[in-house]
Design an enzyme around this catalytic site. Sequence first.
Site, PDB file in Angstrom:
ATOM      1  N   LYS A 114       2.319   5.564   0.617  1.00  0.00           N
ATOM      2  CA  LYS A 114       2.716   5.048  -0.698  1.00  0.00           C
ATOM      3  C   LYS A 114       3.891   5.834  -1.278  1.00  0.00           C
ATOM      4  CE  LYS A 114      -0.855   2.332  -0.785  1.00  0.00           C
ATOM      5  NZ  LYS A 114      -0.806   0.886  -0.829  1.00  0.00           N
TER       6      LYS A 114
HETATM    7  C1  LIG Z   1      -4.057   5.015   3.863  1.00  0.00           C
HETATM    8  C2  LIG Z   1      -3.885   3.543   3.694  1.00  0.00           C
HETATM    9  N1  LIG Z   1      -3.781   2.781   4.781  1.00  0.00           N
HETATM   10  C3  LIG Z   1      -3.630   1.452   4.683  1.00  0.00           C
HETATM   11  C4  LIG Z   1      -3.594   0.817   3.460  1.00  0.00           C
HETATM   12  C5  LIG Z   1      -3.400  -0.664   3.418  1.00  0.00           C
HETATM   13  O1  LIG Z   1      -2.085  -0.996   3.047  1.00  0.00           O
HETATM   14  P1  LIG Z   1      -1.796  -2.359   2.310  1.00  0.00           P
HETATM   15  O2  LIG Z   1      -2.625  -2.365   1.082  1.00  0.00           O
HETATM   16  O3  LIG Z   1      -0.346  -2.321   2.015  1.00  0.00           O
HETATM   17  O4  LIG Z   1      -2.193  -3.434   3.251  1.00  0.00           O
HETATM   18  C6  LIG Z   1      -3.700   1.572   2.294  1.00  0.00           C
HETATM   19  C7  LIG Z   1      -3.651   0.979   0.936  1.00  0.00           C
HETATM   20  O5  LIG Z   1      -2.727   0.374   0.563  1.00  0.00           O
HETATM   21  C8  LIG Z   1      -3.808   2.973   2.409  1.00  0.00           C
HETATM   22  O6  LIG Z   1      -3.845   3.740   1.336  1.00  0.00           O
HETATM   23  N1  LIG Z   2      -4.726   0.748  -0.671  1.00  0.00           N
HETATM   24  C1  LIG Z   2      -4.092   0.775  -1.946  1.00  0.00           C
HETATM   25  C2  LIG Z   2      -4.482  -0.416  -2.770  1.00  0.00           C
HETATM   26  C3  LIG Z   2      -3.373  -0.848  -3.674  1.00  0.00           C
HETATM   27  O1  LIG Z   2      -2.349  -1.352  -2.907  1.00  0.00           O
HETATM   28  P1  LIG Z   2      -0.889  -1.623  -3.433  1.00  0.00           P
HETATM   29  O2  LIG Z   2      -0.053  -1.472  -2.226  1.00  0.00           O
HETATM   30  O3  LIG Z   2      -0.898  -2.982  -3.994  1.00  0.00           O
HETATM   31  O4  LIG Z   2      -0.540  -0.614  -4.482  1.00  0.00           O
HETATM   32  C4  LIG Z   2      -4.406   2.116  -2.598  1.00  0.00           C
HETATM   33  O5  LIG Z   2      -4.590   3.071  -1.853  1.00  0.00           O
HETATM   34  O6  LIG Z   2      -4.483   2.248  -3.790  1.00  0.00           O
END
Ligand SMILES: Cc1ncc(COP(=O)(O)O)c(C=O)c1O
Ligand SMILES: N[C@@H](CCOP(=O)(O)O)C(=O)O
Length: 472
Positions: A114
Amino acid sequence: MPVAYVSTRGEAPVLGFADALLAGLARDGGLYVPDAWPTLSHEQIADLAGKSYAEAAEAVIAPFVGDSIAPDKLRAMIEEAYATFRHPAVSPLVQTGSNRFVLELFHGPTLAFKDVAMQLLARMMDHVLAERGLRTTIVGATSGDTGGAAIDAFRGRDRADVFILMPHGKVSEVQRRQMTTAVEDNVHAIAIDGSFDDAQALVKALFNHHNFRDRLALGGVNSINWARVLAQAVYYFVAAVALGAPARGVNFVVPTGNFGDIFAGYVAKRMGLPINRLVIATNVNDILARTLETGRYEVRGVEPTTSPSMDIQVSSNFERLLFDAGGRDPETVRRAMSSLAQSGAFELDAATLANIRTDFDAGRADEAAVAETIDRVRRETGYLLDPHTAVAYAVAERADLDPATPTVVLSTAHPAKFPDAVEAASGVRPELPPHLAELLEKPEKLVRLPGELGAIESFVESHARVARGAAA
Ligand SMILES: Cc1ncc(COP(=O)(O)O)c(C=O)c1O
Ligand SMILES: N[C@@H](CCOP(=O)(O)O)C(=O)O
């Protein structure tokens, strides 16, 4: 022609980049997407070879920004954002097998992918707010990582107050502490009863309450915000070019929950990057794997797992894919979303499902497979996977992918964010890097609220500087 941003539901104003950046959710409840995909030519993609991460990011992002942000300002923000990473490559590739690679996206301040988008998003929002003399009130939902990354990127920033909703007791201790130990008074960690899906629904409800939204100048930092997805498209280019693109295709296997990360891969492909397969990897909360199999998107209860950030059933960004792969017809999206709201399900038509299957495959890994994968990969290669990455690694091992094509597994978090699960699987307890060594000792600041719109609104209203009429 500058890129314009349209809502997937077709009933919100069309915006330029800077307005879409500040808007978050579209006013009709939809998600902003570019009205057309800018493309990079074969030569432009080839030219990314040997460039720094920041230079590649500028090449990928600038066509979407147009003149919304001056090029020299954008370049400076990108440089600054990626200078916060502890690895000079920002997102290094590690080879773990024949034509198998792990793309490490966890070298940013909070040890999760993120940070890649959030560090840039915070700088871009700050810049646009300062230019316009505005403040914003950011509301976000997290299953663990978005919240920490947002709090780190926005803490102490004068123009933004940040309110993050997390499901109480359902994130790891490290994830929780990354949200609760910030001392700055512009950031607020809030635990609610329920799941991430409940938290995300509350955030969308806050945006859909237009009077509240306007009064508080709400902004979003979840992947609701187009700029989050855009910044994530960069590492697909960087990884693919390092492995021979554009002369050679690459597969990506992506641990998936809210569908933002893998949708960024789809964006890269639409821009011209030769991605052969995009593989959605889910844990037992497998709504997306089921949808690709059956064509029916159907919400079931969320089961807690050792990959808590993927314990998601309502994958927000699937709406963007539905829009694009379904012929960009907002009426179809509105119908699907209304069926989802009323009955918890919708059906994909045959043409949309076929389009989706042209680009995507999907697979799921259960808890036993995740633990076995963490342990075996460490013994065989010495590489320690976090549980989210292990979901994708397990799916990659079983996927029907051409062995002659490089396959990249996205590593979305550092194993030290989930030490208990990693130790239980492998006997090895990963340690936090030195910059977070004191995290477990710091005092915490966490607000408990019921998962009710009224309660969240009154808390935000009484703590946001915008509501108190603070001068910008
Ligand atoms: C460590 C981790 N892996 C995978 C994901 C999944 O990614 P996305 O929500 O973009 O599909 C998340 C949350 O977003 C996450 O925090
Ligand atoms: N897995 C995410 C959930 C939120 O996803 P986002 O990409 O829409 O911000 C988290 O770890 O918070």
